[in-house]
Design a protein around this motif. Structure first.
Motif, PDB file in Angstrom:
ATOM      1  N   LEU A  14       0.816  -1.352   0.042  1.00  0.00           N
ATOM      2  CA  LEU A  14       0.123  -0.084  -0.067  1.00  0.00           C
ATOM      3  C   LEU A  14       0.993   1.097  -0.238  1.00  0.00           C
ATOM      4  N   GLU A  15       0.495   2.237  -0.400  1.00  0.00           N
ATOM      5  CA  GLU A  15       0.979   3.516  -0.376  1.00  0.00           C
ATOM      6  C   GLU A  15       0.580   4.281   0.814  1.00  0.00           C
ATOM      7  N   ALA A  16       1.480   4.968   1.609  1.00  0.00           N
ATOM      8  CA  ALA A  16       1.267   5.592   2.832  1.00  0.00           C
ATOM      9  C   ALA A  16       0.537   7.145   2.319  1.00  0.00           C
ATOM     10  N   GLN A  17      -0.570   7.650   3.068  1.00  0.00           N
ATOM     11  CA  GLN A  17      -1.184   8.920   2.856  1.00  0.00           C
ATOM     12  C   GLN A  17       0.012  10.021   3.346  1.00  0.00           C
ATOM     13  N   PRO A  18      -0.237  11.224   2.541  1.00  0.00           N
ATOM     14  CA  PRO A  18       0.550  12.411   2.957  1.00  0.00           C
ATOM     15  C   PRO A  18       0.954  12.612   4.587  1.00  0.00           C
ATOM     16  N   LEU A  19      -0.086  12.371   5.632  1.00  0.00           N
ATOM     17  CA  LEU A  19       0.146  12.568   7.000  1.00  0.00           C
ATOM     18  C   LEU A  19       0.315  11.558   7.620  1.00  0.00           C
ATOM     19  N   ALA A  20       0.785  10.427   6.948  1.00  0.00           N
ATOM     20  CA  ALA A  20       0.734   9.144   7.812  1.00  0.00           C
ATOM     21  C   ALA A  20       1.597   9.127   9.019  1.00  0.00           C
TER      22      ALA A  20
ATOM     23  N   ALA B 270       0.646   3.695   8.802  1.00  0.00           N
ATOM     24  CA  ALA B 270      -0.586   3.905   9.032  1.00  0.00           C
ATOM     25  C   ALA B 270      -1.487   3.363   7.988  1.00  0.00           C
ATOM     26  N   THR B 271      -1.270   2.266   7.573  1.00  0.00           N
ATOM     27  CA  THR B 271      -2.220   1.338   6.630  1.00  0.00           C
ATOM     28  C   THR B 271      -2.457   0.187   7.369  1.00  0.00           C
ATOM     29  N   ALA B 272      -3.864  -0.388   6.955  1.00  0.00           N
ATOM     30  CA  ALA B 272      -4.105  -1.846   7.210  1.00  0.00           C
ATOM     31  C   ALA B 272      -5.068  -2.223   6.341  1.00  0.00           C
ATOM     32  N   ALA B 273      -5.216  -3.795   6.314  1.00  0.00           N
ATOM     33  CA  ALA B 273      -5.952  -4.448   5.467  1.00  0.00           C
ATOM     34  C   ALA B 273      -6.330  -5.612   6.116  1.00  0.00           C
TER      35      ALA B 273
ATOM     36  N   VAL C 288      -9.277  -1.794   2.740  1.00  0.00           N
ATOM     37  CA  VAL C 288      -7.956  -1.352   3.043  1.00  0.00           C
ATOM     38  C   VAL C 288      -8.137  -0.126   3.814  1.00  0.00           C
ATOM     39  N   LEU C 289      -7.315   0.215   4.542  1.00  0.00           N
ATOM     40  CA  LEU C 289      -7.375   1.695   5.434  1.00  0.00           C
ATOM     41  C   LEU C 289      -6.207   2.333   5.207  1.00  0.00           C
TER      42      LEU C 289
ATOM     43  N   VAL D 256      -9.162   9.698   7.494  1.00  0.00           N
ATOM     44  CA  VAL D 256      -9.063   8.352   7.217  1.00  0.00           C
ATOM     45  C   VAL D 256      -9.771   7.847   6.043  1.00  0.00           C
ATOM     46  N   ILE D 257      -9.411   7.079   5.295  1.00  0.00           N
ATOM     47  CA  ILE D 257      -9.875   6.601   4.261  1.00  0.00           C
ATOM     48  C   ILE D 257     -10.154   4.991   4.209  1.00  0.00           C
ATOM     49  N   VAL D 258     -11.221   4.383   3.904  1.00  0.00           N
ATOM     50  CA  VAL D 258     -11.370   3.027   3.972  1.00  0.00           C
ATOM     51  C   VAL D 258     -12.242   2.423   2.583  1.00  0.00           C
TER      52      VAL D 258
END
Length: 155
Positions: free
Chosen positions: A26-32, A60-63, A70-71, A114-116
């Motif tokens: 996964l790719e980390a978000q900008p403020l991860a 800061a990701t999860a699946a 996917v979060l 947070v996006i899921v």
């Protein structure tokens, strides 16, 4: 005797390794890398319904499941939108069904956001956000969804 023990050890190790799940890329978000996302990450559940949490390779990701859910934590706060917004467990979530049956849900009025992404053919988006809202509720509240009939038009 030693050969037999060695053969059993090799076979057992092979079975153990073959049972390991692959890491989800996964790719980390900008403020991860924020402390807030770290707080969310440690509070995420090990399972969502029957879906077990998988290893991921980005901060800061999860699946869960076979990427059924996917979060990512660390988005900039969402701007006001006309998309549906629901409150679950005290957290406002913006619902985007554009890629149905894949559903995207993002926190609204939380910093960072947070996006899921949810495969609704495997698990319902409502069940997912219900399970995740406790972890996400630790994020700073900066706003809330409003009823479209009560919103002030932007000129």
């Amino acid at each position: 005797m030693i050969r037999r023990l060695l053969a059993i050890a090799v076979a057992t190790a092979g079975l153990a390794l073959s049972g390991c799940a692959a890491t989800v890329h996964l790719e980390a978000q900008p403020l991860a890398n924020s402390e807030a996302c770290a707080e969310v990450s440690v509070r995420l559940p090990d399972a969502l319904g029957d879906l077990k949490r998988q290893w991921t390779d980005a901060q800061a990701t999860a699946a869960w499941g076979d990427e059924a859910v996917v979060l990512g934590c660390g988005l900039e706060e969402l701007a006001p939108t006309t998309l549906q917004c629901v409150r679950v467990g005290g957290v406002d979530w913006v619902v985007n069904d554009e890629d149905f049956p894949r559903q995207s849900l993002a926190t609204y009025g939380r910093n960072p956001a947070v996006i899921v992404s949810v495969d609704t053919e495997v698990i319902s988006g409502g069940d997912v956000v219900q399970a995740l809202s406790a972890a996400v509720s630790t994020l700073e509240v900066t706003g809330a969804c409003v009823d479209p009939d009560e919103a002030t038009p932007v000129e």
